[in-house]
Motif scaffolding. Structure first.
Motif, PDB file in Angstrom:
ATOM      1  N   MET A   1       0.812  -1.146   0.068  1.00 15.52           N
ATOM      2  CA  MET A   1       0.143  -0.027  -0.132  1.00 15.52           C
ATOM      3  C   MET A   1       0.829   1.046   0.134  1.00 15.52           C
ATOM      4  SD  MET A   1      -3.037   0.499   0.147  1.00 15.52           S
ATOM      5  CE  MET A   1      -4.690   1.552   0.828  1.00 15.52           C
ATOM      6  N   ALA A   2       1.744   0.991   0.672  1.00 19.89           N
ATOM      7  CA  ALA A   2       3.027   2.603   0.606  1.00 19.89           C
ATOM      8  C   ALA A   2       3.125   2.512   0.100  1.00 19.89           C
ATOM      9  CB  ALA A   2       3.956   2.236   2.127  1.00 19.89           C
ATOM     10  N   ALA A   3       3.770   1.205  -0.907  1.00 20.50           N
ATOM     11  CA  ALA A   3       4.714   1.931  -2.626  1.00 20.50           C
ATOM     12  C   ALA A   3       4.155   2.640  -3.494  1.00 20.50           C
ATOM     13  CB  ALA A   3       5.122   0.255  -3.102  1.00 20.50           C
ATOM     14  N   SER A   4       2.381   2.060  -3.312  1.00 14.84           N
ATOM     15  CA  SER A   4       1.801   2.600  -4.000  1.00 14.84           C
ATOM     16  C   SER A   4       1.442   4.073  -4.134  1.00 14.84           C
ATOM     17  CB  SER A   4      -0.039   1.898  -4.545  1.00 14.84           C
ATOM     18  OG  SER A   4       0.194   0.802  -4.472  1.00 14.84           O
ATOM     19  N   TYR A   5       0.929   3.805  -2.513  1.00 17.39           N
ATOM     20  CA  TYR A   5       0.553   5.328  -2.598  1.00 17.39           C
ATOM     21  C   TYR A   5       2.200   6.787  -2.756  1.00 17.39           C
ATOM     22  CZ  TYR A   5       1.052   9.950   0.091  1.00 17.39           C
ATOM     23  OH  TYR A   5       0.910  11.668   0.593  1.00 17.39           O
ATOM     24  N   ALA A   6       3.411   5.911  -2.882  1.00 18.19           N
ATOM     25  CA  ALA A   6       4.730   6.814  -3.102  1.00 18.19           C
ATOM     26  C   ALA A   6       4.691   7.021  -4.869  1.00 18.19           C
ATOM     27  CB  ALA A   6       5.576   5.633  -2.986  1.00 18.19           C
ATOM     28  N   GLU A   7       4.140   5.566  -5.390  1.00 13.89           N
ATOM     29  CA  GLU A   7       4.444   5.801  -6.724  1.00 13.89           C
ATOM     30  C   GLU A   7       4.055   6.984  -6.946  1.00 13.89           C
ATOM     31  OE1 GLU A   7       5.842   4.795 -10.433  1.00 13.89           O
ATOM     32  OE2 GLU A   7       6.474   3.931  -8.827  1.00 13.89           O
ATOM     33  N   ARG A   8       2.361   7.249  -6.734  1.00 13.89           N
ATOM     34  CA  ARG A   8       1.568   7.948  -7.591  1.00 13.89           C
ATOM     35  C   ARG A   8       1.556   9.701  -6.887  1.00 13.89           C
ATOM     36  NH1 ARG A   8      -2.224  11.367  -4.898  1.00 13.89           N
ATOM     37  NH2 ARG A   8      -4.378  11.638  -5.813  1.00 13.89           N
ATOM     38  N   GLN A   9       2.503   9.524  -5.461  1.00 13.73           N
ATOM     39  CA  GLN A   9       2.890  10.772  -5.655  1.00 13.73           C
ATOM     40  C   GLN A   9       4.280  11.460  -6.369  1.00 13.73           C
ATOM     41  OE1 GLN A   9       1.874  12.680  -2.514  1.00 13.73           O
ATOM     42  NE2 GLN A   9       2.587  14.458  -3.865  1.00 13.73           N
ATOM     43  N   GLN A  10       4.726  10.384  -6.189  1.00 15.23           N
ATOM     44  CA  GLN A  10       5.923  10.197  -7.662  1.00 15.23           C
ATOM     45  C   GLN A  10       5.745  10.881  -8.475  1.00 15.23           C
ATOM     46  OE1 GLN A  10       8.533   7.185  -7.300  1.00 15.23           O
ATOM     47  NE2 GLN A  10       8.543   7.535  -5.495  1.00 15.23           N
ATOM     48  N   LEU A  11       4.238  10.818  -9.503  1.00 16.66           N
ATOM     49  CA  LEU A  11       3.310  10.844 -10.522  1.00 16.66           C
ATOM     50  C   LEU A  11       3.218  11.810 -11.055  1.00 16.66           C
ATOM     51  CD1 LEU A  11       2.503   7.181 -11.676  1.00 16.66           C
ATOM     52  CD2 LEU A  11       4.593   8.322 -12.857  1.00 16.66           C
TER      53      LEU A  11
END
Length: 66
Positions: A1-11
């Motif tokens: 879950m945290a990885a998806s959030y981090a990816e979304r924030q980077q995008l």
């Protein structure tokens, strides 16, 4: 879950950088011949791993009016 959030924030950071870069280029020097290339460079420059995982995120779409 945290990885998806981090990816979304980077995008999101990349999308923001892309929009600002294209707008600034258009304001200062006129719109570039290939604004998508400039936007792509900004997006890829703002993700930590240098890739965009489209299986977990929304692709960036850019429209430039001249």
């Amino acid at each position: 879950m945290a990885a998806s959030y981090a990816e979304r924030q980077q995008l999101q950071n990349g999308a923001d950088a892309a929009a600002l870069a294209v707008a600034q280029e258009c304001a200062l020097d006129g719109c570039p011949a290939d604004p998508e290339a400039l936007a792509d460079a900004m997006v890829l420059g703002n993700v930590n791993d240098g890739t965009v995982d489209t299986s977990t995120s929304t692709c960036l779409s850019l429209a430039v009016s001249r």
